[in-house]
Design a protein around this motif. Sequence first.
Motif, PDB file in Angstrom:
ATOM      1  N   HIS A 583      -1.831  13.527  -1.808  1.00 37.92           N
ATOM      2  CA  HIS A 583      -1.479  12.829  -0.575  1.00 37.92           C
ATOM      3  C   HIS A 583      -0.835  13.846   0.343  1.00 37.92           C
ATOM      4  O   HIS A 583      -0.296  14.853  -0.108  1.00 37.92           O
ATOM      5  CB  HIS A 583      -0.481  11.694  -0.825  1.00 37.92           C
ATOM      6  N   HIS A 627      -5.970   4.244   2.964  1.00 37.51           N
ATOM      7  CA  HIS A 627      -5.328   5.472   3.454  1.00 37.51           C
ATOM      8  C   HIS A 627      -4.690   5.263   4.824  1.00 37.51           C
ATOM      9  O   HIS A 627      -3.562   5.694   5.084  1.00 37.51           O
ATOM     10  CB  HIS A 627      -6.361   6.609   3.519  1.00 37.51           C
ATOM     11  N   MET A 630      -1.248   3.960   4.931  1.00 39.17           N
ATOM     12  CA  MET A 630      -0.190   4.730   4.261  1.00 39.17           C
ATOM     13  C   MET A 630       0.663   5.410   5.324  1.00 39.17           C
ATOM     14  O   MET A 630       0.324   6.481   5.828  1.00 39.17           O
ATOM     15  CB  MET A 630      -0.826   5.747   3.307  1.00 39.17           C
TER      16      MET A 630
HETATM   17 CU1  CUA Z   1      -2.307   8.955   0.796  1.00 35.12          CU
HETATM   18 CU2  CUA Z   1      -3.861   9.030   2.514  1.00 35.12          CU
END
Ligand code: CUA
Length: 639
Positions: A583, A627, A630
């Motif tokens: 990430h 995603h 996030m």
């Molecule tokens: Cu974790 Cu994009």
Amino acid sequence: MKKTFIYLFIISIAVTIINCTPKTKSKQQGALNASAAEKVYVPPGEHDDFYAFVSGGFSGQLAVYGLPSGRLFKIIPVFSQDAEKAWGYSEETKPMLNTSFGHIPWGDAHHPDISQTNGELDGRWVFINENNTPRIAKIDLTTFETTEIIEVPNSAGNHSSSYVTENTEYVIAGTRFGVPVPQRDISIKEYKGNFKGALSFLKVDPEEGHMDLSFQILMPGFDYDKAHPGRGKSHGWFFYTTYNTEEASTLLEVNASQNDKDFIAAVNWKKAEEYIKAGKFKTMPTRYAHNIYDEETHTATTKWGKEVRVLDPAECPGLVYFLPTPKSPHGCDVDPTGEYIVGSGKLSADVTVHSFSKMMKAIEEKKFTGEAYGIPILDFETVNAGSVKQAGLGPLHTEFDDKGHGYTTFFISSEVVKWKVGTWEVIDRKPTYYSVGHLMIPGGNSRKPFGKYVLAMNKITKDRYLPTGPEVTQSAQLYDITGEKMELLLDFPTVGEPHYAAGCPADLIKSKSKKIFKLEENKHPYVAKSAEDVKVVRNGNEVHIYMTMIRSHFSPDNIEGIKVGDKVYFHVTNLEQDYDVPHGISMIGANTSELLIMPGQTESFVWEPKQVGVWPFYCTDFCSALHQEMQGYVRVSPK
Ligand code: CUA
Ligand code: CUK
């Protein structure tokens, strides 16, 4: 002698122009045909046979390619800050770029070399030198991360570096420039006799690979170019080229090439170890950075070296000998048996080859023609094994296959020449596009080369690729060398200027490649391994946020209580324990890069909010279908 130099200089310019003039397609030699295409074709989903670690030159980094496809897999940040991987930006990696000159965000990376055991590649580490602010780095081939950088004191233009001995006992580093040692205020005209060139031996710990500046040999102030450790029968020695043996303080004038012959310096490092053991060294105070990245804490620290043990060759008989070698030798290479030492005089048309056994005999019989600063000079005729005659113009570097052939690059005539070891006859020559520097055969620096391909690294590409403004890519070219004649298979662009490369069979590395960092082994001082560890801790105006990330949220995600003027440290742990799920995190207006955090790893950046408001941060790596969800906010209130 001046005349020869001027002549070669004019030829060199003329030939370079001829070579670099774009040719029409039909005239171009080595254009790809179907069988060449097949040889480099790696079907989708399949792996290459070799890794190639190609130096990034003035990019300061090391690029990882697959051979034969020429596909680029990774750019490993080494000596330059890299925003993509937060190298030199994150709090953890900043210390890696420390030097005695301060935090240096850039470097010039030249010569990678892979560690060896019993003279064969072992695929554990790659070492690479930084030319400008002398340093040697070590890259761990389980993580493909730079885990150590050591500064080399008493050196300037760390160029005859970084080559490993047969069991990776040492990584050696030689200065290019003669400089005052120790540095002092002195007229540059007083170069001769006053400037020195340190040759450094970095001891490598066989288990962990930690480097340690063991000792230096303080050589005369010539310029030094490239080094090559002995192997097999010449194990215990190493050889490196010198030029400017006139010790001219300016090379602009022709005077640096007055001498018909410069030297290859032969250094007996086993003898050096004996002298060190016997206490025949001086301890010289100096200051150098030794930066170590700890894989358990994921944090780098700098230790400061305070002194170095120095040997003076004039006081240590048997330590160094000079082998006269024609015309400003550049490359210095040793064949897989360890018998032949090749010196390529870059202002010459011949490739000079010396014999190790002849050298040993001449030493035994004390056949010296003189000395330089107490270092015996051997007789050229006595040590010379032969030469590859009129092979091309401007020989630079040589590598060897496993069938008794040498391959030498010629910069000026822009070609690779294949020749036979022992008879010195030229077997084949193939043009390069254009002006080749180094070349590389996987394992070509070891006792066991893998003579399937040679990779030529070129300085100029001109018309070879789509134009991209005044700056066009540099490139590498892959040749099949399994037959009598070399066959050009592929051109591929490179990162920065590729000086040298190290190649290795993929099997030696890929099974050991790490997939995740285990969370339970993470010893980072600011790690958060679970919900209980997540917190925001204030200490005066310093705030530490212990944050976690997992598909697909941050914890904490909404943070309040931050004030203008605070120094906010984000310490972010990636809780994932799956392969290939990093990430990222980035903060609006942060004067740093994003962080790209691997599973099980913790990284930190610092943010100093200047404006009141509510400011977002988000994940920068597309990690799941959520995603885009996030993210989080930081509320910043007035002071
Ligand atoms: Cu974790 Cu994009
Ligand atoms: S140097 Cu670049 S072509 Cu740094 Cu090895 Cu010879």
